[in-house]
Each structure stands twice: as C-alpha cells, then as structure tokens.
Motif scaffolding. Sequence first.
Motif, PDB file in Angstrom:
ATOM      1  N   UNK A  48      -5.998  42.140   6.382  1.00  9.47           N
ATOM      2  CA  UNK A  48      -7.015  42.422   5.372  1.00  9.47           C
ATOM      3  C   UNK A  48      -8.397  42.188   5.956  1.00  9.47           C
ATOM      4  N   UNK A  49      -9.407  42.734   5.286  1.00  8.64           N
ATOM      5  CA  UNK A  49     -10.794  42.632   5.729  1.00  8.64           C
ATOM      6  C   UNK A  49     -11.610  41.945   4.648  1.00  8.64           C
ATOM      7  N   UNK A  50     -12.577  41.116   5.096  1.00  5.63           N
ATOM      8  CA  UNK A  50     -13.413  40.399   4.130  1.00  5.63           C
ATOM      9  C   UNK A  50     -14.720  39.961   4.779  1.00  5.63           C
ATOM     10  N   UNK A  51     -15.630  39.438   3.959  1.00  8.57           N
ATOM     11  CA  UNK A  51     -16.919  38.890   4.377  1.00  8.57           C
ATOM     12  C   UNK A  51     -17.822  39.928   5.044  1.00  8.57           C
ATOM     13  N   UNK A  52     -18.104  41.057   4.371  1.00  9.29           N
ATOM     14  CA  UNK A  52     -18.978  42.063   4.980  1.00  9.29           C
ATOM     15  C   UNK A  52     -20.431  41.614   4.976  1.00  9.29           C
ATOM     16  N   UNK A  53     -21.131  41.909   6.081  1.00  7.74           N
ATOM     17  CA  UNK A  53     -22.539  41.534   6.215  1.00  7.74           C
ATOM     18  C   UNK A  53     -23.320  42.673   6.856  1.00  7.74           C
ATOM     19  N   UNK A  61     -22.520  46.901  10.008  1.00 14.32           N
ATOM     20  CA  UNK A  61     -21.976  45.773   9.266  1.00 14.32           C
ATOM     21  C   UNK A  61     -21.058  45.004  10.195  1.00 14.32           C
ATOM     22  N   UNK A  62     -20.992  43.711   9.962  1.00  9.68           N
ATOM     23  CA  UNK A  62     -20.021  42.850  10.632  1.00  9.68           C
ATOM     24  C   UNK A  62     -19.091  42.333   9.544  1.00  9.68           C
ATOM     25  N   UNK A  63     -17.851  42.062   9.909  1.00  7.34           N
ATOM     26  CA  UNK A  63     -16.900  41.500   8.949  1.00  7.34           C
ATOM     27  C   UNK A  63     -15.765  40.825   9.696  1.00  7.34           C
ATOM     28  N   UNK A  64     -14.971  40.092   8.954  1.00  7.05           N
ATOM     29  CA  UNK A  64     -13.785  39.443   9.505  1.00  7.05           C
ATOM     30  C   UNK A  64     -12.556  40.215   9.055  1.00  7.05           C
ATOM     31  N   UNK A  65     -11.614  40.370   9.948  1.00  7.90           N
ATOM     32  CA  UNK A  65     -10.366  41.076   9.650  1.00  7.90           C
ATOM     33  C   UNK A  65      -9.197  40.213  10.093  1.00  7.90           C
ATOM     34  N   UNK A  66      -8.360  39.856   9.148  1.00  9.10           N
ATOM     35  CA  UNK A  66      -7.180  39.055   9.452  1.00  9.10           C
ATOM     36  C   UNK A  66      -6.063  39.994   9.873  1.00  9.10           C
ATOM     37  N   UNK A  67      -5.398  39.612  10.956  1.00  8.76           N
ATOM     38  CA  UNK A  67      -4.275  40.380  11.487  1.00  8.76           C
ATOM     39  C   UNK A  67      -3.082  39.443  11.586  1.00  8.76           C
ATOM     40  N   UNK A  68      -1.969  39.838  10.989  1.00  2.31           N
ATOM     41  CA  UNK A  68      -0.763  39.024  11.039  1.00  2.31           C
ATOM     42  C   UNK A  68      -0.656  38.083   9.859  1.00  2.31           C
ATOM     43  N   UNK A  74      -4.417  36.031  13.424  1.00  2.86           N
ATOM     44  CA  UNK A  74      -5.555  36.231  14.309  1.00  2.86           C
ATOM     45  C   UNK A  74      -6.695  36.742  13.430  1.00  2.86           C
ATOM     46  N   UNK A  75      -7.876  36.122  13.563  1.00  8.20           N
ATOM     47  CA  UNK A  75      -9.039  36.574  12.802  1.00  8.20           C
ATOM     48  C   UNK A  75      -9.967  37.293  13.765  1.00  8.20           C
ATOM     49  N   UNK A  76     -10.171  38.575  13.504  1.00 11.96           N
ATOM     50  CA  UNK A  76     -10.982  39.425  14.364  1.00 11.96           C
ATOM     51  C   UNK A  76     -12.397  39.543  13.813  1.00 11.96           C
ATOM     52  N   UNK A  77     -13.371  39.439  14.690  1.00 12.07           N
ATOM     53  CA  UNK A  77     -14.766  39.700  14.340  1.00 12.07           C
ATOM     54  C   UNK A  77     -15.006  41.166  14.657  1.00 12.07           C
ATOM     55  N   UNK A  78     -15.351  41.929  13.615  1.00  6.71           N
ATOM     56  CA  UNK A  78     -15.504  43.373  13.744  1.00  6.71           C
ATOM     57  C   UNK A  78     -16.955  43.774  13.488  1.00  6.71           C
ATOM     58  N   UNK A  79     -17.396  44.841  14.161  1.00  5.87           N
ATOM     59  CA  UNK A  79     -18.713  45.429  13.947  1.00  5.87           C
ATOM     60  C   UNK A  79     -18.519  46.924  13.781  1.00  5.87           C
ATOM     61  N   UNK A  80     -19.241  47.505  12.825  1.00  3.25           N
ATOM     62  CA  UNK A  80     -19.069  48.928  12.530  1.00  3.25           C
ATOM     63  C   UNK A  80     -20.420  49.551  12.230  1.00  3.25           C
ATOM     64  N   UNK A  89     -13.827  45.916  17.747  1.00  3.82           N
ATOM     65  CA  UNK A  89     -13.437  44.522  17.871  1.00  3.82           C
ATOM     66  C   UNK A  89     -14.397  43.821  18.815  1.00  3.82           C
ATOM     67  N   UNK A  90     -15.010  42.725  18.327  1.00  4.31           N
ATOM     68  CA  UNK A  90     -15.953  41.970  19.145  1.00  4.31           C
ATOM     69  C   UNK A  90     -15.307  40.718  19.736  1.00  4.31           C
ATOM     70  N   UNK A  91     -14.464  40.046  18.939  1.00  8.23           N
ATOM     71  CA  UNK A  91     -13.800  38.814  19.390  1.00  8.23           C
ATOM     72  C   UNK A  91     -12.670  38.479  18.435  1.00  8.23           C
ATOM     73  N   UNK A  92     -11.733  37.624  18.880  1.00  3.53           N
ATOM     74  CA  UNK A  92     -10.606  37.179  18.044  1.00  3.53           C
ATOM     75  C   UNK A  92     -10.453  35.668  18.165  1.00  3.53           C
ATOM     76  N   UNK A  93     -10.070  35.038  17.040  1.00  5.37           N
ATOM     77  CA  UNK A  93      -9.903  33.589  16.983  1.00  5.37           C
ATOM     78  C   UNK A  93      -8.738  33.249  16.058  1.00  5.37           C
TER      79      UNK A  93
END
Length: 143
Positions: A48-53, A61-68, A74-80, A89-93
């Motif tokens: 799922x995706x959340x926290x759009x900025x 926009x940047x947002x967080x996308x949960x995978x799994x 894994x929480x992905x930092x996304x930019x679009x 995909x910018x980074x994963x944590x």
Amino acid sequence: GGVDWSPDGTQLLYDDLVYAPLYKERIFLINSDQSGERQLTPDVTNGYAYNPLYSPSGSQMAYLAVEGMDPDVKINVMVQDLPDGEARLLASFPSAYSLTWTPDGQGLLLATGDHPNYHVLLISLADGSQKELADGWQAVMKP
C-alpha cells in the motif's frame, strides 16, 4: 490518511489509509473544488501507499510504499513527477517515519530504525545517496 496541499493551493494529495492498513490503500489527487479526482499510485498485491507530500515546487510528490507483509515488510521511499510521471524508488528500509522534503526540493529527510535506535537520514533526490544527520532517541546532530 495523509493529506498535503499543492504549493499553489489548487490541488490536494491524499491517501485512504485508516488506522490499520488493508493493503489496498493508494494515493489520490483531487482539485480544491472537489473535481478531477484520480488515483496516482498503482494497485499492487501485498502493499500500500501512504503519506503523500508535494515537493516545494509542486512538480513532484514523495510518498512511502509498503511492500510485503509482516514479518517481511519493506518500506520504500518513492518519488513521482506530477501529474503523470512514473514512480521511482529512491530507497528502502525495514521501518520509516516522518518523511519530509528539504526546502530546496533536492532531498528528503526521513527517520528510520526501531526504538530506541532511530536515525535521521538525508536522502539525495539525484542519486538516492544517504547521509546520517542524527542518531538515537535523543538525537545529537552529527557534523
């Protein structure tokens, strides 16, 4: 869910995340007059995706996308690019909190880690490189 006004005040980004994720939450864009609503993030399985900025310029926009699913999350930092760009995909944590843009729009700040071992990172938009700015629950700035 999370919401963010465009810098010019004409549009709103929002997610439909409630208290507990149902793994179908996405990010939407709507005009301030409530017209033109559309989904910006894709439908995915087990995520799922959340926290759009909005970026300071409003062009991205940047947002967080949960995978799994637990325990393999894994929480992905996304930019679009807006309005119709592909997500990058910018980074994963394993955990991520408090995403925010730098004032110049060239990077993102993010807290990651688990209590009490948090870290504040600066992530470069250009190449995804990361610089630790602070660590610990009671953060002490690093030079």
